[in-house]
Write a protein that holds these residues in place. Structure first.
Motif, PDB file in Angstrom:
ATOM      1  N   GLY A 138     -15.897  -6.783  -0.034  1.00 55.43           N
ATOM      2  CA  GLY A 138     -16.059  -6.782   1.415  1.00 55.43           C
ATOM      3  C   GLY A 138     -17.274  -5.951   1.768  1.00 55.43           C
ATOM      4  O   GLY A 138     -17.846  -5.253   0.917  1.00 55.43           O
ATOM      5  N   THR A 139     -17.687  -6.012   3.023  1.00 48.46           N
ATOM      6  CA  THR A 139     -18.722  -5.090   3.489  1.00 48.46           C
ATOM      7  C   THR A 139     -18.119  -3.686   3.499  1.00 48.46           C
ATOM      8  O   THR A 139     -16.885  -3.531   3.460  1.00 48.46           O
ATOM      9  CB  THR A 139     -19.174  -5.460   4.907  1.00 48.46           C
ATOM     10  N   PRO A 140     -18.942  -2.629   3.542  1.00 44.73           N
ATOM     11  CA  PRO A 140     -18.366  -1.274   3.583  1.00 44.73           C
ATOM     12  C   PRO A 140     -17.337  -1.095   4.706  1.00 44.73           C
ATOM     13  O   PRO A 140     -16.288  -0.481   4.507  1.00 44.73           O
ATOM     14  CB  PRO A 140     -19.600  -0.389   3.792  1.00 44.73           C
ATOM     15  N   GLU A 141     -17.632  -1.652   5.872  1.00 46.10           N
ATOM     16  CA  GLU A 141     -16.697  -1.527   7.003  1.00 46.10           C
ATOM     17  C   GLU A 141     -15.388  -2.252   6.711  1.00 46.10           C
ATOM     18  O   GLU A 141     -14.290  -1.716   6.925  1.00 46.10           O
ATOM     19  CB  GLU A 141     -17.335  -2.087   8.266  1.00 46.10           C
ATOM     20  N   LEU A 149     -11.465  -0.966   6.117  1.00 49.65           N
ATOM     21  CA  LEU A 149     -10.358  -1.496   6.894  1.00 49.65           C
ATOM     22  C   LEU A 149      -9.248  -2.031   5.992  1.00 49.65           C
ATOM     23  O   LEU A 149      -8.062  -1.896   6.315  1.00 49.65           O
ATOM     24  CB  LEU A 149     -10.874  -2.605   7.824  1.00 49.65           C
ATOM     25  N   ALA A 150      -9.653  -2.630   4.858  1.00 50.30           N
ATOM     26  CA  ALA A 150      -8.659  -3.153   3.919  1.00 50.30           C
ATOM     27  C   ALA A 150      -7.771  -2.048   3.371  1.00 50.30           C
ATOM     28  O   ALA A 150      -6.605  -2.275   3.034  1.00 50.30           O
ATOM     29  CB  ALA A 150      -9.357  -3.889   2.778  1.00 50.30           C
ATOM     30  N   GLN A 151      -8.320  -0.840   3.300  1.00 54.36           N
ATOM     31  CA  GLN A 151      -7.544   0.303   2.815  1.00 54.36           C
ATOM     32  C   GLN A 151      -6.669   0.897   3.920  1.00 54.36           C
ATOM     33  O   GLN A 151      -5.507   1.246   3.690  1.00 54.36           O
ATOM     34  CB  GLN A 151      -8.498   1.385   2.278  1.00 54.36           C
ATOM     35  N   SER A 152      -7.207   0.998   5.136  1.00 54.22           N
ATOM     36  CA  SER A 152      -6.489   1.692   6.215  1.00 54.22           C
ATOM     37  C   SER A 152      -5.537   0.788   6.994  1.00 54.22           C
ATOM     38  O   SER A 152      -4.473   1.215   7.447  1.00 54.22           O
ATOM     39  CB  SER A 152      -7.493   2.328   7.178  1.00 54.22           C
ATOM     40  N   ASP A 153      -5.918  -0.482   7.170  1.00 55.19           N
ATOM     41  CA  ASP A 153      -5.104  -1.409   7.959  1.00 55.19           C
ATOM     42  C   ASP A 153      -5.195  -2.809   7.351  1.00 55.19           C
ATOM     43  O   ASP A 153      -5.885  -3.679   7.893  1.00 55.19           O
ATOM     44  CB  ASP A 153      -5.590  -1.416   9.417  1.00 55.19           C
ATOM     45  N   PRO A 154      -4.519  -3.040   6.213  1.00 58.52           N
ATOM     46  CA  PRO A 154      -4.665  -4.312   5.485  1.00 58.52           C
ATOM     47  C   PRO A 154      -4.395  -5.548   6.334  1.00 58.52           C
ATOM     48  O   PRO A 154      -5.041  -6.585   6.141  1.00 58.52           O
ATOM     49  CB  PRO A 154      -3.638  -4.182   4.355  1.00 58.52           C
ATOM     50  N   ALA A 155      -3.448  -5.452   7.261  1.00 54.57           N
ATOM     51  CA  ALA A 155      -3.105  -6.635   8.063  1.00 54.57           C
ATOM     52  C   ALA A 155      -4.234  -7.054   8.990  1.00 54.57           C
ATOM     53  O   ALA A 155      -4.247  -8.185   9.484  1.00 54.57           O
ATOM     54  CB  ALA A 155      -1.835  -6.355   8.875  1.00 54.57           C
ATOM     55  N   ALA A 156      -5.194  -6.158   9.225  1.00 48.98           N
ATOM     56  CA  ALA A 156      -6.267  -6.448  10.180  1.00 48.98           C
ATOM     57  C   ALA A 156      -7.433  -7.207   9.554  1.00 48.98           C
ATOM     58  O   ALA A 156      -8.311  -7.683  10.280  1.00 48.98           O
ATOM     59  CB  ALA A 156      -6.780  -5.149  10.800  1.00 48.98           C
ATOM     60  N   VAL A 157      -7.475  -7.315   8.231  1.00 47.04           N
ATOM     61  CA  VAL A 157      -8.608  -7.989   7.580  1.00 47.04           C
ATOM     62  C   VAL A 157      -8.297  -9.472   7.387  1.00 47.04           C
ATOM     63  O   VAL A 157      -7.152  -9.867   7.187  1.00 47.04           O
ATOM     64  CB  VAL A 157      -8.970  -7.338   6.229  1.00 47.04           C
ATOM     65  N   GLY A 158      -9.353 -10.281   7.453  1.00 52.39           N
ATOM     66  CA  GLY A 158      -9.208 -11.709   7.187  1.00 52.39           C
ATOM     67  C   GLY A 158      -9.381 -12.011   5.714  1.00 52.39           C
ATOM     68  O   GLY A 158     -10.052 -11.265   4.990  1.00 52.39           O
ATOM     69  N   LEU A 159      -8.770 -13.106   5.275  1.00 54.84           N
ATOM     70  CA  LEU A 159      -8.839 -13.513   3.872  1.00 54.84           C
ATOM     71  C   LEU A 159      -9.746 -14.722   3.720  1.00 54.84           C
ATOM     72  O   LEU A 159      -9.589 -15.732   4.421  1.00 54.84           O
ATOM     73  CB  LEU A 159      -7.444 -13.844   3.339  1.00 54.84           C
ATOM     74  N   ILE A 160     -10.683 -14.612   2.803  1.00 56.90           N
ATOM     75  CA  ILE A 160     -11.581 -15.713   2.453  1.00 56.90           C
ATOM     76  C   ILE A 160     -11.098 -16.259   1.109  1.00 56.90           C
ATOM     77  O   ILE A 160     -11.075 -15.538   0.103  1.00 56.90           O
ATOM     78  CB  ILE A 160     -13.032 -15.223   2.361  1.00 56.90           C
ATOM     79  N   MET A 200     -16.840 -11.502   7.682  1.00 56.31           N
ATOM     80  CA  MET A 200     -15.726 -12.337   8.109  1.00 56.31           C
ATOM     81  C   MET A 200     -14.400 -11.867   7.517  1.00 56.31           C
ATOM     82  O   MET A 200     -13.344 -12.066   8.105  1.00 56.31           O
ATOM     83  CB  MET A 200     -15.994 -13.806   7.729  1.00 56.31           C
ATOM     84  N   GLY A 201     -14.450 -11.273   6.320  1.00 55.82           N
ATOM     85  CA  GLY A 201     -13.216 -10.832   5.682  1.00 55.82           C
ATOM     86  C   GLY A 201     -13.464 -10.393   4.256  1.00 55.82           C
ATOM     87  O   GLY A 201     -14.602 -10.106   3.864  1.00 55.82           O
ATOM     88  N   ILE A 202     -12.387 -10.329   3.483  1.00 54.52           N
ATOM     89  CA  ILE A 202     -12.471  -9.953   2.073  1.00 54.52           C
ATOM     90  C   ILE A 202     -12.321 -11.200   1.207  1.00 54.52           C
ATOM     91  O   ILE A 202     -11.684 -12.173   1.608  1.00 54.52           O
ATOM     92  CB  ILE A 202     -11.395  -8.908   1.700  1.00 54.52           C
ATOM     93  N   ALA A 203     -12.907 -11.158   0.017  1.00 54.57           N
ATOM     94  CA  ALA A 203     -12.858 -12.306  -0.888  1.00 54.57           C
ATOM     95  C   ALA A 203     -12.813 -11.826  -2.330  1.00 54.57           C
ATOM     96  O   ALA A 203     -13.452 -10.825  -2.680  1.00 54.57           O
ATOM     97  CB  ALA A 203     -14.079 -13.203  -0.676  1.00 54.57           C
ATOM     98  N   VAL A 204     -12.059 -12.547  -3.145  1.00 52.42           N
ATOM     99  CA  VAL A 204     -12.097 -12.324  -4.584  1.00 52.42           C
ATOM    100  C   VAL A 204     -13.255 -13.149  -5.141  1.00 52.42           C
ATOM    101  O   VAL A 204     -13.313 -14.369  -4.936  1.00 52.42           O
ATOM    102  CB  VAL A 204     -10.770 -12.740  -5.249  1.00 52.42           C
ATOM    103  N   LEU A 205     -14.183 -12.490  -5.828  1.00 57.79           N
ATOM    104  CA  LEU A 205     -15.371 -13.166  -6.350  1.00 57.79           C
ATOM    105  C   LEU A 205     -15.576 -12.811  -7.815  1.00 57.79           C
ATOM    106  O   LEU A 205     -15.197 -11.718  -8.256  1.00 57.79           O
ATOM    107  CB  LEU A 205     -16.618 -12.735  -5.567  1.00 57.79           C
ATOM    108  N   PRO A 242     -17.179  -3.548  -4.064  1.00 52.55           N
ATOM    109  CA  PRO A 242     -15.804  -3.790  -4.507  1.00 52.55           C
ATOM    110  C   PRO A 242     -14.821  -2.971  -3.673  1.00 52.55           C
ATOM    111  O   PRO A 242     -15.106  -1.844  -3.271  1.00 52.55           O
ATOM    112  CB  PRO A 242     -15.808  -3.323  -5.968  1.00 52.55           C
ATOM    113  N   VAL A 243     -13.684  -3.571  -3.381  1.00 51.54           N
ATOM    114  CA  VAL A 243     -12.600  -2.879  -2.684  1.00 51.54           C
ATOM    115  C   VAL A 243     -11.674  -2.285  -3.745  1.00 51.54           C
ATOM    116  O   VAL A 243     -11.187  -3.007  -4.625  1.00 51.54           O
ATOM    117  CB  VAL A 243     -11.814  -3.839  -1.775  1.00 51.54           C
TER     118      VAL A 243
END
Length: 289
Positions: free
Chosen positions: A166-169, A173-184, A226-231, A244-245
């Motif tokens: 994900g981007t740094p931001e 967010l994925a660490q502090s509020d996982p439900a708030a991030v979008g999934l790619i 847009m969100g987080i992605a496994v790449l 990397p997250v």
């Protein structure tokens, strides 16, 4: 019955129309119609009938199809064996792989190949589809699943690690509020991939915001926040603006398999590509076997 006419007959049968068959073969629409009429005149009956879904075989066409496919298999076997016995290090080498693998993993191998053998022209067929090596859709293929077709020589080449990005931001967010991030994610056809299940299990309350068959497109959407992605790590690490997250355990890695038809085992330009791939990419354990 001439092979040229049979080849056109098979294209019409597979594509469902004269126009699509003509485009796939690189010939004109009238040529296809003329050759099919010649076959029907020879058979003294219609081989296709028109339906709302396109052309379909008649009973006579169905009988011709069995003979046509046998003729095609013989012609393809002859073509493969002639190509496999070509001793000069020149000509086109058709390579099938996912776009991200060609861009971020295979590219240095291809550069080295053309530097050592300038008369070899690599042709990358970048697609997630599993092409048919028996039909010479490609000379050699790199993919993440083993080959199941008969007469394919294959081996595991390497293992590719994956990570969550994900981007740094967004990573924060994925660490502090996982439900708030979008999934790619991969699209529906690839929803069975192990990395899709891994991501959905770890972010069960997050919503899907984007899907694509292309890892490169996923990386671009991820880079745009847009969100987080496994790449695959080769593409994730190389994409500016992504990081990397941190997770308790990484996504599952994937093996890369390389395969080619056994009739091409003596093709010298294929052999030099394999040797370079082994030298530059193969895992130590794989290279030693």
């Amino acid at each position: 019955m001439e092979w040229g006419d049979v080849r056109i007959f098979l294209a019409v049968m597979r594509k469902g129309s004269f126009g699509e068959a003509a485009r796939s073969l690189g010939v004109s629409h009238p040529t296809v119609g003329r050759r099919i009429k010649a076959l029907e005149d020879e058979a003294q009956q219609a081989l296709f009938r028109r339906t709302t879904n396109g052309l379909v075989l008649t009973d006579a066409g169905d009988r011709v199809m069995t003979l046509a496919e046998a003729m095609e298999n013989s012609a393809l076997a002859m073509e493969r064996r002639l190509a496999g016995n070509h001793e000069r290090l020149e000509g086109i080498l058709r390579i099938s792989s996912a776009e991200w693998f060609a861009n971020y993993v295979l590219a240095p191998v291809l550069v080295e190949l053309t530097q050592q053998h300038p008369a070899i022209v690599p042709e990358i067929i970048a697609s997630y589809r599993l092409l048919n090596l028996s039909r010479r859709d490609a000379d050699i293929a790199f993919r993440i699943v083993p080959f199941t077709e008969p007469d394919i020589v294959q081996r595991r080449l390497m293992r590719i690690p994956y990570a969550l990005y994900g981007t740094p931001e967004i990573a924060g967010l994925a660490q502090s509020d996982p439900a708030a991030v979008g999934l790619i994610l991969m699209n529906t056809a690839q929803s069975h991939f192990s990395d899709v299940a891994w991501l959905l299990e770890r972010f069960p309350q997050s919503r899907r915001v984007f899907t694509s068959t292309s890892r490169a497109v996923q990386a671009q959407m991820c880079q745009r926040g847009m969100g987080i992605a496994v790449l695959p790590r080769p593409i994730g690490d190389a994409t500016t603006g992504l990081q990397p997250v941190s997770m308790p355990e990484p996504p599952p890695s994937k093996d890369i398999w390389v395969g080619y038809h056994s009739d091409l085992r003596h093709m010298d330009r294929l052999r030099v590509l394999l040797d370079l791939a082994d030298a530059m990419l193969a895992d130590p354990v794989t290279a030693a076997t």
